[in-house]
Design a protein around this motif. Structure first.
Motif: not given
Length: 509
Positions: A330-331, A366-371, A334-335, A363
């Motif tokens: 999780l840390n 919804n996280h803008p950095r992930l998906k 990236t997308h 998480y």
């Protein structure tokens, strides 16, 4: 030809340390000869003939596998070694001819010449012929039916032979060390050759696998999708003997990023997860892939959380290891990443595990950095409801066919969520006693009838439950609605607030 040179760089490292047996030198010679055949394939391949010639001249074709035995260095390579070898050979020849000479001299036909580690070389005569022993024989050992003798000349040749063996071993070790130093001068050229051969070896192996197993050329693009038709696991399909591997499809695009995969144990979920990761990895290293077609958006990293193991030496339980690895994912994801998550949360209580798994999916979504593109296998069927809440989440399950009380796993990934885990059926397949299976079914029925459901419906999640600031009917609320805030001064407004506060506190008391 490539298989003849797989360990050249490792052998150079051993030779550089000058601690190798001569077998490494012989192996390099064989590999150098194979390189000559490959030179036409790679223009800048350097077979380093100087090193090969040096080794060929120095190392015997039938050399022993270690330096504790004689015969490592070829005759003619070292003049010093040849001198000692010739002296030793002459002494051995003299000892070999001693027995027939002594039989003829003494007239004792049963006379024997032998050797042991205690007394060295000796002449053995039976007691029946002891009266015919020559005068220059010196008694060394008495046996039940024989006497053993030595002669001054025999001991001289014995000393020459034994000392020669030690000298030969010492000289061969020294010559071999010098040879290693000379070969080390060509280390950079040989290492460059080893690197070229390593790349060629990988390419040839991948090409052979692609041709033999029917792999196809994937399409790589800068999009953030993933589409594989009839993908197969490159290892599992080779291990199946009596059954056909069931291929599966996967499709991920910008509108579908997270796939929740449910289904029973042994149905093929983990194989499906692994095959997707392997196909993506193979495609990005330049290999053909086991599928009918594959369009793969470039992936920066592949993260996996599969299997269960502890780290007792570090004081970590199975669940702790799982959480540490999940935190790393999780840390650092990236997308552009591909996430393979298998049964997150299973190492703790049902409610805790479900809550963690649920929160992780939210998480990632919804996280803008992930998906990121995510395959999430789970036995928590409550997570199926997330597809109604999160637009980028979709449900898939492993198809199962039921025939009476039997279950057949079809190993096919199909849309939709699974409604049960078939854990008892898996236990039956594993050979659990019939009494255990029957009792488990009875307990399962009782649990399903009486246990509260843990499912969370979309309506429960969407409704925002917040405490009301005022009751539905209140004198304070009525007075606030009739107050003309535009006609009162700031001092009057403050006084009004103090009055309301006093009245509200009095009402509470």
């Amino acid at each position: 030809a490539v298989t003849a040179v797989p360990e050249l760089s490792e052998q150079l490292s051993v030779i550089g340390n000058q601690s190798s047996a001569n077998s490494e030198q012989s192996s390099i010679e064989n590999r150098q000869s194979s390189i000559v055949n490959l030179q036409s394939l790679v223009s800048n391949l350097d077979p380093c003939p100087e090193a090969a010639s040096l080794i060929q001249q120095a190392i015997s074709q039938n050399a022993p596998t270690n330096l504790n035995k004689m015969g490592v260095i070829c005759p003619g390579f070292s003049a010093e070694l040849d001198g000692v070898m010739n002296s030793s050979a002459h002494a051995r020849e003299w000892v070999a001819n001693l027995e027939p000479r002594e039989r003829e001299r003494s007239g004792i036909s049963s006379l024997k010449v032998g050797f042991n580690k205690v007394f060295g070389y000796y002449i053995e005569v039976t007691r029946a012929h002891s009266d015919r022993v020559p005068e220059d024989y010196i008694r060394k050992q008495t046996l039940t039916n024989a006497e053993r003798y030595i002669t001054p000349e025999l001991k001289e040749y014995e000393t020459l032979i034994l000392n020669a063996e030690e000298q030969i071993l010492t000289i061969e070790r020294r010559v071999f060390t010098e040879l290693c130093q000379q070969v080390s001068q060509y280390a950079q050229r040989l290492l460059k050759t080893a690197n070229i051969l390593a790349k060629l070896d990988v390419a040839a192996a991948l090409a052979e696998a692609a041709a033999m197993q029917g792999y196809i050329r994937p399409t790589l693009n800068i999009e953030n999708g993933l589409k594989i038709e009839n993908g197969r696991h490159p290892v599992v399909e080779q291990t199946l003997q009596l059954e056909r591997f069931v291929p599966n499809n996967i499709c991920m695009d910008i509108n579908g990023r997270i796939q929740i995969i449910t289904g029973p144990n042994m149905s093929g979920k983990s194989t499906y997860l692994r095959q997707v990761a392997l196909i993506v990895l193979m495609a990005q290293i330049g290999s053909f892939v086991p599928a009918d077609s594959a369009e793969i958006g470039l992936v920066d990293r592949i993260f996996t959380r599969i299997g269960a193991h502890d780290e007792l030496h570090a004081g970590r339980s199975t669940f702790m290891v799982e959480m540490v690895e999940t935190a790393e994912i999780l840390n650092h994801a990236t997308h552009r990443s591909l996430l393979i998550l298998d049964e997150i949360g299973r190492g703790t209580s049902t409610y805790d595990g479900l809550a963690i798994a649920w929160a992780i999916i939210e998480y990632l979504h919804n996280h803008p950095r992930l998906k990121p593109r995510t395959l999430f296998a789970t036995h928590y069927h409550e997570l199926v409801g997330l597809a109604d809440l999160l637009p980028l989440v979709s449900n898939y399950n492993v198809a199962v066919a039921e025939e009476g009380d039997k279950v057949i796993f079809l190993h096919q990934i199909v849309p939709g969520g699974a409604d049960q885990s078939y854990g008892i059926h898996v236990g039956q397949l594993a050979g659990l006693p019939r009494d255990v299976i029957n009792r488990a079914n009875e307990i399962l029925v009782e649990l399903e009838e009486h246990a509260p459901t843990t499912a969370v419906t979309p309506s429960q999640l969407n409704s925002v439950q917040q405490m009301a600031l005022f009751p539905e009917s209140s004198p304070l609320l009525d007075e606030l609605e009739t107050l003309d805030v535009n006609s009162i001064s700031p001092l009057e407004a403050i006084n009004k607030l103090y009055e309301w506060r006093r009245r509200y506190v009095d009402q509470k008391v």
